[in-house]
Design a protein around this motif. Structure first.
Motif, mmCIF file in Angstrom:
data_model
loop_
_atom_site.group_PDB
_atom_site.id
_atom_site.type_symbol
_atom_site.label_atom_id
_atom_site.label_comp_id
_atom_site.label_asym_id
_atom_site.label_seq_id
_atom_site.Cartn_x
_atom_site.Cartn_y
_atom_site.Cartn_z
ATOM 1 N N LYS A 21 0.828 -1.203 0.000
ATOM 2 C CA LYS A 21 0.000 0.000 0.000
ATOM 3 C C LYS A 21 0.865 1.258 0.000
ATOM 4 C CE LYS A 21 -4.014 -0.194 1.792
ATOM 5 N NZ LYS A 21 -5.262 -0.216 2.609
ATOM 6 N N ILE A 22 0.399 2.254 -0.718
ATOM 7 C CA ILE A 22 1.101 3.533 -0.851
ATOM 8 C C ILE A 22 0.342 4.604 -0.086
ATOM 9 C CG2 ILE A 22 1.646 5.383 -2.496
ATOM 10 C CD1 ILE A 22 2.286 3.204 -4.541
ATOM 11 N N ARG A 23 1.067 5.358 0.732
ATOM 12 C CA ARG A 23 0.484 6.503 1.430
ATOM 13 C C ARG A 23 0.524 7.705 0.488
ATOM 14 N NH1 ARG A 23 4.302 7.922 4.562
ATOM 15 N NH2 ARG A 23 3.017 9.430 5.674
ATOM 16 N N MET A 24 -0.614 8.410 0.372
ATOM 17 C CA MET A 24 -0.640 9.519 -0.575
ATOM 18 C C MET A 24 -1.535 10.655 -0.091
ATOM 19 S SD MET A 24 -3.316 8.518 -3.623
ATOM 20 C CE MET A 24 -3.709 10.245 -3.901
ATOM 21 N N VAL A 25 -1.252 11.841 -0.612
ATOM 22 C CA VAL A 25 -2.138 12.994 -0.491
ATOM 23 C C VAL A 25 -2.435 13.451 -1.915
ATOM 24 C CG1 VAL A 25 -1.321 13.716 1.776
ATOM 25 C CG2 VAL A 25 -0.176 14.593 -0.279
ATOM 26 N N LEU A 26 -3.599 14.070 -2.109
ATOM 27 C CA LEU A 26 -4.003 14.499 -3.445
ATOM 28 C C LEU A 26 -4.243 16.004 -3.451
ATOM 29 C CD1 LEU A 26 -4.764 13.757 -6.355
ATOM 30 C CD2 LEU A 26 -7.094 13.293 -5.556
ATOM 31 N N ASP A 27 -3.472 16.694 -4.291
ATOM 32 C CA ASP A 27 -3.554 18.148 -4.443
ATOM 33 C C ASP A 27 -4.310 18.430 -5.734
ATOM 34 O OD1 ASP A 27 -2.262 20.826 -3.412
ATOM 35 O OD2 ASP A 27 -1.967 20.830 -5.585
ATOM 36 N N VAL A 52 -5.274 7.087 1.156
ATOM 37 C CA VAL A 52 -5.419 8.532 0.969
ATOM 38 C C VAL A 52 -5.466 9.195 2.343
ATOM 39 C CG1 VAL A 52 -6.763 10.380 -0.073
ATOM 40 C CG2 VAL A 52 -6.690 8.117 -1.171
ATOM 41 N N GLU A 53 -4.481 10.055 2.621
ATOM 42 C CA GLU A 53 -4.371 10.659 3.947
ATOM 43 C C GLU A 53 -4.950 12.063 4.021
ATOM 44 O OE1 GLU A 53 -0.396 10.461 5.439
ATOM 45 O OE2 GLU A 53 -0.410 8.265 5.568
ATOM 46 N N ALA A 54 -4.993 12.775 2.899
ATOM 47 C CA ALA A 54 -5.504 14.153 2.925
ATOM 48 C C ALA A 54 -5.743 14.637 1.508
ATOM 49 C CB ALA A 54 -4.516 15.086 3.624
ATOM 50 N N PHE A 55 -6.629 15.617 1.398
ATOM 51 C CA PHE A 55 -6.863 16.330 0.145
ATOM 52 C C PHE A 55 -6.461 17.793 0.337
ATOM 53 C CE2 PHE A 55 -10.198 12.975 -0.191
ATOM 54 C CZ PHE A 55 -9.734 12.373 -1.347
ATOM 55 N N TYR A 56 -5.852 18.364 -0.697
ATOM 56 C CA TYR A 56 -5.468 19.772 -0.694
ATOM 57 C C TYR A 56 -6.146 20.484 -1.864
ATOM 58 C CZ TYR A 56 -1.650 17.913 2.199
ATOM 59 O OH TYR A 56 -0.909 17.265 3.168
ATOM 60 N N ALA A 57 -6.780 21.602 -1.590
ATOM 61 C CA ALA A 57 -7.429 22.382 -2.642
ATOM 62 C C ALA A 57 -6.409 23.314 -3.295
ATOM 63 C CB ALA A 57 -8.591 23.189 -2.065
ATOM 64 N N TYR A 130 3.595 9.844 -1.040
ATOM 65 C CA TYR A 130 3.384 10.183 -2.443
ATOM 66 C C TYR A 130 2.472 11.401 -2.527
ATOM 67 C CZ TYR A 130 5.796 6.090 -4.193
ATOM 68 O OH TYR A 130 6.773 5.177 -4.509
ATOM 69 N N VAL A 131 2.967 12.437 -3.181
ATOM 70 C CA VAL A 131 2.240 13.698 -3.311
ATOM 71 C C VAL A 131 1.730 13.779 -4.741
ATOM 72 C CG1 VAL A 131 2.360 16.196 -3.070
ATOM 73 C CG2 VAL A 131 3.773 14.730 -1.593
ATOM 74 N N VAL A 132 0.453 13.501 -4.913
ATOM 75 C CA VAL A 132 -0.155 13.463 -6.239
ATOM 76 C C VAL A 132 -0.774 14.826 -6.520
ATOM 77 C CG1 VAL A 132 -1.802 12.286 -7.731
ATOM 78 C CG2 VAL A 132 -0.605 11.008 -5.935
ATOM 79 N N ALA A 133 -0.345 15.466 -7.593
ATOM 80 C CA ALA A 133 -0.781 16.833 -7.902
ATOM 81 C C ALA A 133 -1.399 16.857 -9.289
ATOM 82 C CB ALA A 133 0.395 17.801 -7.821
ATOM 83 N N ILE A 134 -2.628 17.391 -9.371
ATOM 84 C CA ILE A 134 -3.336 17.421 -10.649
ATOM 85 C C ILE A 134 -3.853 18.829 -10.961
ATOM 86 C CG2 ILE A 134 -3.907 14.981 -10.744
ATOM 87 C CD1 ILE A 134 -6.572 15.535 -9.466
ATOM 88 N N GLY A 135 -3.129 19.828 -10.470
ATOM 89 C CA GLY A 135 -3.453 21.221 -10.746
ATOM 90 C C GLY A 135 -2.174 22.034 -10.760
ATOM 91 N N ALA A 136 -2.307 23.338 -10.624
ATOM 92 C CA ALA A 136 -1.117 24.171 -10.444
ATOM 93 C C ALA A 136 -0.339 23.644 -9.238
ATOM 94 C CB ALA A 136 -1.515 25.623 -10.232
ATOM 95 N N ILE A 137 0.974 23.614 -9.334
ATOM 96 C CA ILE A 137 1.811 22.936 -8.349
ATOM 97 C C ILE A 137 2.186 23.844 -7.169
ATOM 98 C CG2 ILE A 137 4.045 23.508 -9.402
ATOM 99 C CD1 ILE A 137 2.939 19.983 -8.203
ATOM 100 N N THR A 138 1.454 24.925 -6.977
ATOM 101 C CA THR A 138 1.790 25.951 -5.985
ATOM 102 C C THR A 138 1.894 25.408 -4.570
ATOM 103 O OG1 THR A 138 0.533 27.491 -7.368
ATOM 104 C CG2 THR A 138 1.199 28.259 -5.182
ATOM 105 N N ASN A 139 0.918 24.631 -4.118
ATOM 106 C CA ASN A 139 0.934 24.122 -2.746
ATOM 107 C C ASN A 139 2.167 23.266 -2.487
ATOM 108 O OD1 ASN A 139 -1.584 25.301 -2.208
ATOM 109 N ND2 ASN A 139 -2.703 23.477 -2.819
ATOM 110 N N VAL A 140 2.484 22.395 -3.431
ATOM 111 C CA VAL A 140 3.611 21.482 -3.257
ATOM 112 C C VAL A 140 4.934 22.243 -3.309
ATOM 113 C CG1 VAL A 140 4.716 19.385 -4.103
ATOM 114 C CG2 VAL A 140 2.230 19.669 -4.325
ATOM 115 N N ALA A 141 5.071 23.148 -4.267
ATOM 116 C CA ALA A 141 6.294 23.956 -4.352
ATOM 117 C C ALA A 141 6.472 24.799 -3.101
ATOM 118 C CB ALA A 141 6.242 24.843 -5.598
ATOM 119 N N SER A 142 5.386 25.341 -2.581
ATOM 120 C CA SER A 142 5.470 26.154 -1.362
ATOM 121 C C SER A 142 5.970 25.326 -0.194
ATOM 122 C CB SER A 142 4.105 26.760 -1.031
ATOM 123 O OG SER A 142 3.721 27.719 -1.992
ATOM 124 N N ALA A 143 5.463 24.104 -0.072
ATOM 125 C CA ALA A 143 5.911 23.234 1.023
ATOM 126 C C ALA A 143 7.407 22.950 0.913
ATOM 127 C CB ALA A 143 5.110 21.938 1.012
#
Length: 308
Positions: A21-27, A52-57, A130-143
């Motif tokens: 199993k893979i731990r992931m968040v979805l942005d 799935v551990e969290a969702f990010y808007a 695993y940080v899965v991003a399917i939009g602008a990558i702003t949240n992940v880059a900021s982190a």
């Protein structure tokens, strides 16, 4: 900005297939298009593989929003609607950035970015997040800019840009935040890049398939069907790309998303790719087996109703 150095051996190891199993968040910019909703559902319907551990808007700005902040807020509310329809309110949802990165080294403060830092710092290279991003990558880059050490503990899977052979990479996710894209491409974070045109563009489906395989899959199936039906006035000989499920498909079954290791590309101010073979390696998905992906998604929606 200096980022922690990860050796080629470590990066290649992190980018290999993982069992279990893979731990992931979805942005996700969930309100921007109809494909984000499918990706959220696909992830939640794949518990055999994904935790799935969290969702990010994520922020977005187009005809459906008055600006990045409004896009993020609408995405947050859409996430709340989807998890409610699926009775999965156990998974936390965090609001993301209200603006794009103002510069190459300046993060944007948000609940999502701070939570990602916290989760990543609690992870390890042996059990990465695993940080899965399917939009602008702003949240992940900021982190990453807030706490560069997290690149040792995460793998980013991003749907961004077009294929390297495409004439340009003026793709919505990438072009919204060029600074953020460069952080992801230049920091050395283990990255799986899934391009849109030329790769994820294979993921086309039709209203007929939605009616046959999705519509009767409970409340969420009916919602996905209506979302697809309403997106276009005439479905005669019409198909639509469901781009974002490509990222979930990669994690669920890499056989459906063949990939190679290559040097991280460089993106110009004009949103064009260039390549330098001396740069660090990323994993690049170069093809998607459309039938395998949709067969898995449709089966999981059906099985959830039949109890199989």
């Amino acid at each position: 900005m200096e980022f922690p150095l990860i050796s080629d051996e470590e990066r290649i190891q992190r980018l290999k297939s993982r069992s279990g199993k893979i731990r992931m968040v979805l942005d996700t910019d969930t309100f921007n298009e109809i494909d984000d909703q499918f990706a959220v559902v696909y992830a939640l319907q794949s518990p055999e593989r994904l935790q799935v551990e969290a969702f990010y808007a994520a922020p977005f700005f187009n005809d459906l929003s008055s600006g990045p902040k409004d896009g993020m807020e609408k995405s947050y509310q859409e996430l709340r609607k989807i998890v409610s329809l699926m009775a999965r309110t156990d998974i936390p949802i965090y609001k993301g950035s209200e603006t794009y990165l103002p510069g190459a080294e300046t993060p944007v403060e948000s609940e999502a970015a701070r939570n990602l830092v916290e989760r990543a710092m609690a992870s390890t290279p042996e059990d990465p997040l695993y940080v899965v991003a399917i939009g602008a990558i702003t949240n992940v880059a900021s982190a990453i800019l807030m706490e560069p050490r997290i690149i040792a503990n995460i793998v980013v899977v991003w749907l961004g840009g077009h294929a390297l052979h495409w004439s340009h990479t003026r793709e919505f996710n990438l072009e919204q935040d060029i600074h953020g894209a460069r952080v992801i491409l230049n920091s050395g974070v283990p990255l799986v890049l899934i391009p849109c045109m030329g790769v994820a563009s294979h993921l086309q489906t039709t209203l007929s398939e939605m009616k046959d395989f999705v519509k009767d899959a409970g409340e969420i199936g009916a919602y996905l069907y209506e979302t697809f039906r309403q997106v276009h006035p005439d479905h005669y000989a019409y198909s639509r790309v469901i781009w974002d499920i490509s990222t979930i498909a990669y994690l669920v079954n890499e056989k459906s998303t063949p990939s190679v290791l290559l040097a991280s590309p460089i993106v110009s101010d004009e949103a064009r790719w260039s390549q330098d073979p001396s740069r660090h390696l990323i994993r690049y998905v170069h093809y998607i087996n459309r039938d395998l992906v949709f067969r898995d998604l449709f089966r999981k929606l059906r099985d959830d109703q039949t109890g199989k």
